[in-house]
Motif scaffolding. Structure first.
Motif, mmCIF file in Angstrom:
data_model
loop_
_atom_site.group_PDB
_atom_site.id
_atom_site.type_symbol
_atom_site.label_atom_id
_atom_site.label_comp_id
_atom_site.label_asym_id
_atom_site.label_seq_id
_atom_site.Cartn_x
_atom_site.Cartn_y
_atom_site.Cartn_z
ATOM 1 N N GLN A 3 28.872 44.871 24.899
ATOM 2 C CA GLN A 3 29.447 43.583 25.276
ATOM 3 C C GLN A 3 30.649 43.823 26.157
ATOM 4 O O GLN A 3 31.459 44.707 25.891
ATOM 5 C CB GLN A 3 29.870 42.792 24.040
ATOM 6 N N ALA A 4 30.759 43.020 27.211
ATOM 7 C CA ALA A 4 31.916 43.115 28.097
ATOM 8 C C ALA A 4 33.110 42.482 27.408
ATOM 9 O O ALA A 4 32.964 41.561 26.603
ATOM 10 C CB ALA A 4 31.626 42.394 29.409
ATOM 11 N N ALA A 5 34.273 42.993 27.694
ATOM 12 C CA ALA A 5 35.489 42.432 27.120
ATOM 13 C C ALA A 5 35.739 41.049 27.706
ATOM 14 O O ALA A 5 35.443 40.782 28.864
ATOM 15 C CB ALA A 5 36.671 43.342 27.423
ATOM 16 N N ALA A 6 36.263 40.171 26.888
ATOM 17 C CA ALA A 6 36.610 38.824 27.352
ATOM 18 C C ALA A 6 37.790 38.914 28.312
ATOM 19 O O ALA A 6 38.605 39.831 28.218
ATOM 20 C CB ALA A 6 36.968 37.949 26.163
ATOM 21 N N PRO A 7 37.891 37.960 29.263
ATOM 22 C CA PRO A 7 39.035 37.958 30.166
ATOM 23 C C PRO A 7 40.334 37.860 29.373
ATOM 24 O O PRO A 7 40.392 37.207 28.339
ATOM 25 C CB PRO A 7 38.818 36.701 31.014
ATOM 26 N N ASP A 8 41.365 38.537 29.863
ATOM 27 C CA ASP A 8 42.654 38.534 29.180
ATOM 28 C C ASP A 8 43.405 37.230 29.423
ATOM 29 O O ASP A 8 43.293 36.629 30.478
ATOM 30 C CB ASP A 8 43.524 39.696 29.670
ATOM 31 N N GLY A 9 44.211 36.837 28.464
ATOM 32 C CA GLY A 9 45.119 35.707 28.633
ATOM 33 C C GLY A 9 44.449 34.359 28.424
ATOM 34 O O GLY A 9 43.293 34.251 28.066
ATOM 35 N N ASP A 10 45.231 33.335 28.660
ATOM 36 C CA ASP A 10 44.801 31.953 28.518
ATOM 37 C C ASP A 10 44.327 31.479 29.886
ATOM 38 O O ASP A 10 45.121 31.071 30.725
ATOM 39 C CB ASP A 10 45.977 31.121 28.001
ATOM 40 N N LEU A 11 43.024 31.550 30.134
ATOM 41 C CA LEU A 11 42.471 31.237 31.443
ATOM 42 C C LEU A 11 41.754 29.899 31.423
ATOM 43 O O LEU A 11 41.250 29.462 30.397
ATOM 44 C CB LEU A 11 41.496 32.327 31.884
ATOM 45 N N THR A 12 41.698 29.276 32.591
ATOM 46 C CA THR A 12 41.017 28.003 32.729
ATOM 47 C C THR A 12 40.197 28.018 34.020
ATOM 48 O O THR A 12 40.616 28.618 35.013
ATOM 49 C CB THR A 12 42.028 26.839 32.712
ATOM 50 N N PRO A 13 39.016 27.390 34.024
ATOM 51 C CA PRO A 13 38.227 27.341 35.251
ATOM 52 C C PRO A 13 38.955 26.540 36.324
ATOM 53 O O PRO A 13 39.489 25.473 36.053
ATOM 54 C CB PRO A 13 36.947 26.619 34.833
ATOM 55 N N SER A 14 38.986 27.061 37.552
ATOM 56 C CA SER A 14 39.652 26.324 38.628
ATOM 57 C C SER A 14 38.703 25.991 39.768
ATOM 58 O O SER A 14 38.983 25.089 40.540
ATOM 59 C CB SER A 14 40.849 27.111 39.158
ATOM 60 N N ALA A 15 37.583 26.689 39.900
ATOM 61 C CA ALA A 15 36.629 26.385 40.965
ATOM 62 C C ALA A 15 35.232 26.848 40.555
ATOM 63 O O ALA A 15 35.080 27.927 39.984
ATOM 64 C CB ALA A 15 37.049 27.070 42.257
ATOM 65 N N TRP A 16 34.260 26.019 40.831
ATOM 66 C CA TRP A 16 32.858 26.327 40.553
ATOM 67 C C TRP A 16 32.109 26.282 41.878
ATOM 68 O O TRP A 16 32.259 25.340 42.654
ATOM 69 C CB TRP A 16 32.255 25.276 39.623
ATOM 70 N N HIS A 17 31.278 27.276 42.162
ATOM 71 C CA HIS A 17 30.495 27.309 43.398
ATOM 72 C C HIS A 17 29.053 27.683 43.069
ATOM 73 O O HIS A 17 28.806 28.562 42.241
ATOM 74 C CB HIS A 17 31.062 28.339 44.377
#
Length: 99
Positions: A3-17
């Motif tokens: 399993q890949a490690a989850a992204p670090d920190g408190d992240l939020t989606p900002s753009a979807w393409h």
């Protein structure tokens, strides 16, 4: 399976393409995130049988920024809502017609 490690920190989606819905109605899905850049991911969503349900070519995640505090309103840090008292319009008594 690793399993890949989850992204670090408190992240939020900002753009979807490149978002594409392939199927709907799945009661169970599996999601695969593939890192494609420093802050971007490709997303693949499949149903329980492995059939594609949704794909995203690029999802950009950014660190969550604190929301500005409304000055003088007593609003909590990072809230979108605040209490504001607005005077009601003066009420006029109903007029009566003398017949």
């Amino acid at each position: 399976m690793t399993q890949a490690a989850a992204p670090d920190g408190d992240l939020t989606p900002s753009a979807w393409h490149g978002v594409e819905l392939h199927a709907s109605g799945a009661s169970e899905v599996r999601i695969r995130l593939t890192k494609t850049g420093p802050d971007t991911y490709a997303v693949a969503v499949a149903d329980a049988a492995g059939a594609p349900a949704l794909s995203v070519d690029s999802l950009v995640l950014e660190a969550r920024k604190p929301l500005p505090r409304a000055a003088g309103t007593g609003a909590e840090e990072g809230t979108l809502l605040r209490l504001e008292w607005v005077p009601a319009a003066r009420h006029r008594p109903p007029t009566t017609c003398a017949a």
